[in-house]
Design a protein around this motif. Structure first.
Motif: not given
Length: 369
Positions: A97-110, A133-140
């Motif tokens: 693992l070289l790096d880890a970033w990004g917090t703005r994409y809760p539905g990161g997909h493509g 984190r409570n395994k509840k799904w959200h849609k927007q």
């Protein structure tokens, strides 16, 4: 890796595994050997499974779903996921693992990587469907962002509602992008209204096609999960669109004219990934033998040749054709994958398979033999 070396490695591994199985070694040794030399796939497309390729631990690196991977011009592997502590994980090919970033994409997909004038840029799709984190799904509503290689925002594509392309009753939850030879951006609205939306390189809307209610049913898309530019004919690039519920890829011209359909019976496929003459794709679900669909943990990977014929199903059963027709494909009796979501192929023809809904496991590496 050249063909002669690959055949030597393949034969050595297979012969060694066979000898160990028939020899009078202890059970523990045989089990250990099987795990270390697990070979999957068919024909010339067979692979050794490396489950522990990624050198990360859950204690230090949070993972939910591993959605897609790309390799940048430096040979780094970028993986997009949907955990907001680190949407993007960056590995080298050894799995470090070289790096880890990004917090703005809760539905990161493509995730699509494009080189523009020698500079790598990313197109990141947040589909708008995410789990807390409570395994509840959200849609927007979803969104497509163009960023630098390290995540700095360049611009976002407009929501089709705001530019009069969708009416108020149509849902927008994009899943994938592809970049055309002239820089045009193609967006697959795979969790929304199933259109392919075409924009200029500057984000100006050009056209859309697909959806569900076309007089010519060839234009209908059902779960348009992926979109890819197919450059295998360099003089005539085309667009491959996934219609996952229909178990097929549909081919279109770059301005949206239907060309043909390639059916993959039994396989709920994700995006097409092109490498040389092959198409690779993750199979997120497959049917069971009693005809049940959308059953948990039924995924694998499939590989097509230059003629769009399936030649191997790593993690699945061997493809069978009868009278030129591909028969239904099933997961192997000894599963490797839960839900295959994306495939990356490196220069040695090794594969890296991302998984959805696989209990937070990192990508699995398949070493070509």
């Amino acid at each position: 890796m050249d063909i002669n070396r690959r055949n030597f490695v393949k034969n050595t591994v297979l012969i060694g595994t066979g000898l160990a199985t028939t020899a009078s070694y202890g059970f523990h040794f045989i089990k250990q050997l099987h795990l270390e030399d697990e070979i999957i796939g068919h024909g010339d497309y067979q692979y050794k499974v490396c489950r522990d390729w990624a050198q990360i631990s859950r204690a230090h690196t949070s993972l939910l779903n591993c959605h897609e991977m790309q390799m940048d011009s430096k040979g780094r592997l970028l993986m997009l996921g949907d955990h907001t502590k680190n949407n993007m994980l960056v590995f080298d090919k050894s799995g470090k693992l070289l790096d880890a970033w990004g917090t703005r994409y809760p539905g990161g997909h493509g995730l699509t990587l494009n080189n523009e004038g020698g500079e790598d840029v990313l197109f990141i799709v947040d589909c708008g469907w995410w789990q807390d984190r409570n395994k509840k799904w959200h849609k927007q509503a979803g969104v497509v962002h163009k960023t630098t290689i390290d995540g700095n925002l360049i611009f976002s594509l407009p929501d089709p509602h705001t530019i009069g392309v969708y009416n108020k009753d149509q849902i927008y939850m994009p899943t994938e992008t592809a970049i055309g030879p002239n820089g045009d951006i193609y967006v697959a609205d795979g969790y929304g209204s199933d259109y392919i939306l075409q924009y200029s390189e500057n984000g100006e809307f050009i056209r859309k096609w697909g959806g569900h209610s076309n007089e010519d049913e060839n234009y209908n898309l059902l779960n348009a999960h992926g979109v890819t530019i197919d450059y295998r004919d360099k003089n005539n690039p085309v667009l491959i669109c996934t219609s996952r519920t229909e178990n097929c890829f549909k081919f279109f011209t770059l301005d949206g004219k239907f060309i043909k359909t390639v059916y993959l019976p039994g396989a709920m496929i994700c995006r097409a990934v092109i490498d040389d003459d092959n198409i690779y794709t993750g199979v997120c679900w497959s049917e069971t033998r009693d005809g049940k669909k959308w059953i948990k943990n039924t995924g694998f990977t499939t590989i097509l040749d230059a003629n769009n014929k399936v030649v191997s199903n790593p993690g699945g059963e061997k493809p069978v054709y009868k009278n030129g027709q591909l028969q239904k494909m099933y997961q192997s009796d000894k599963p490797v994958f839960a839900h295959g979501h994306d495939v990356l192929c490196d220069e040695d023809k090794n594969l890296y398979v991302c998984q959805w809904n696989a209990q937070g496991t990192p990508p699995i590496k398949l070493v070509r033999v």
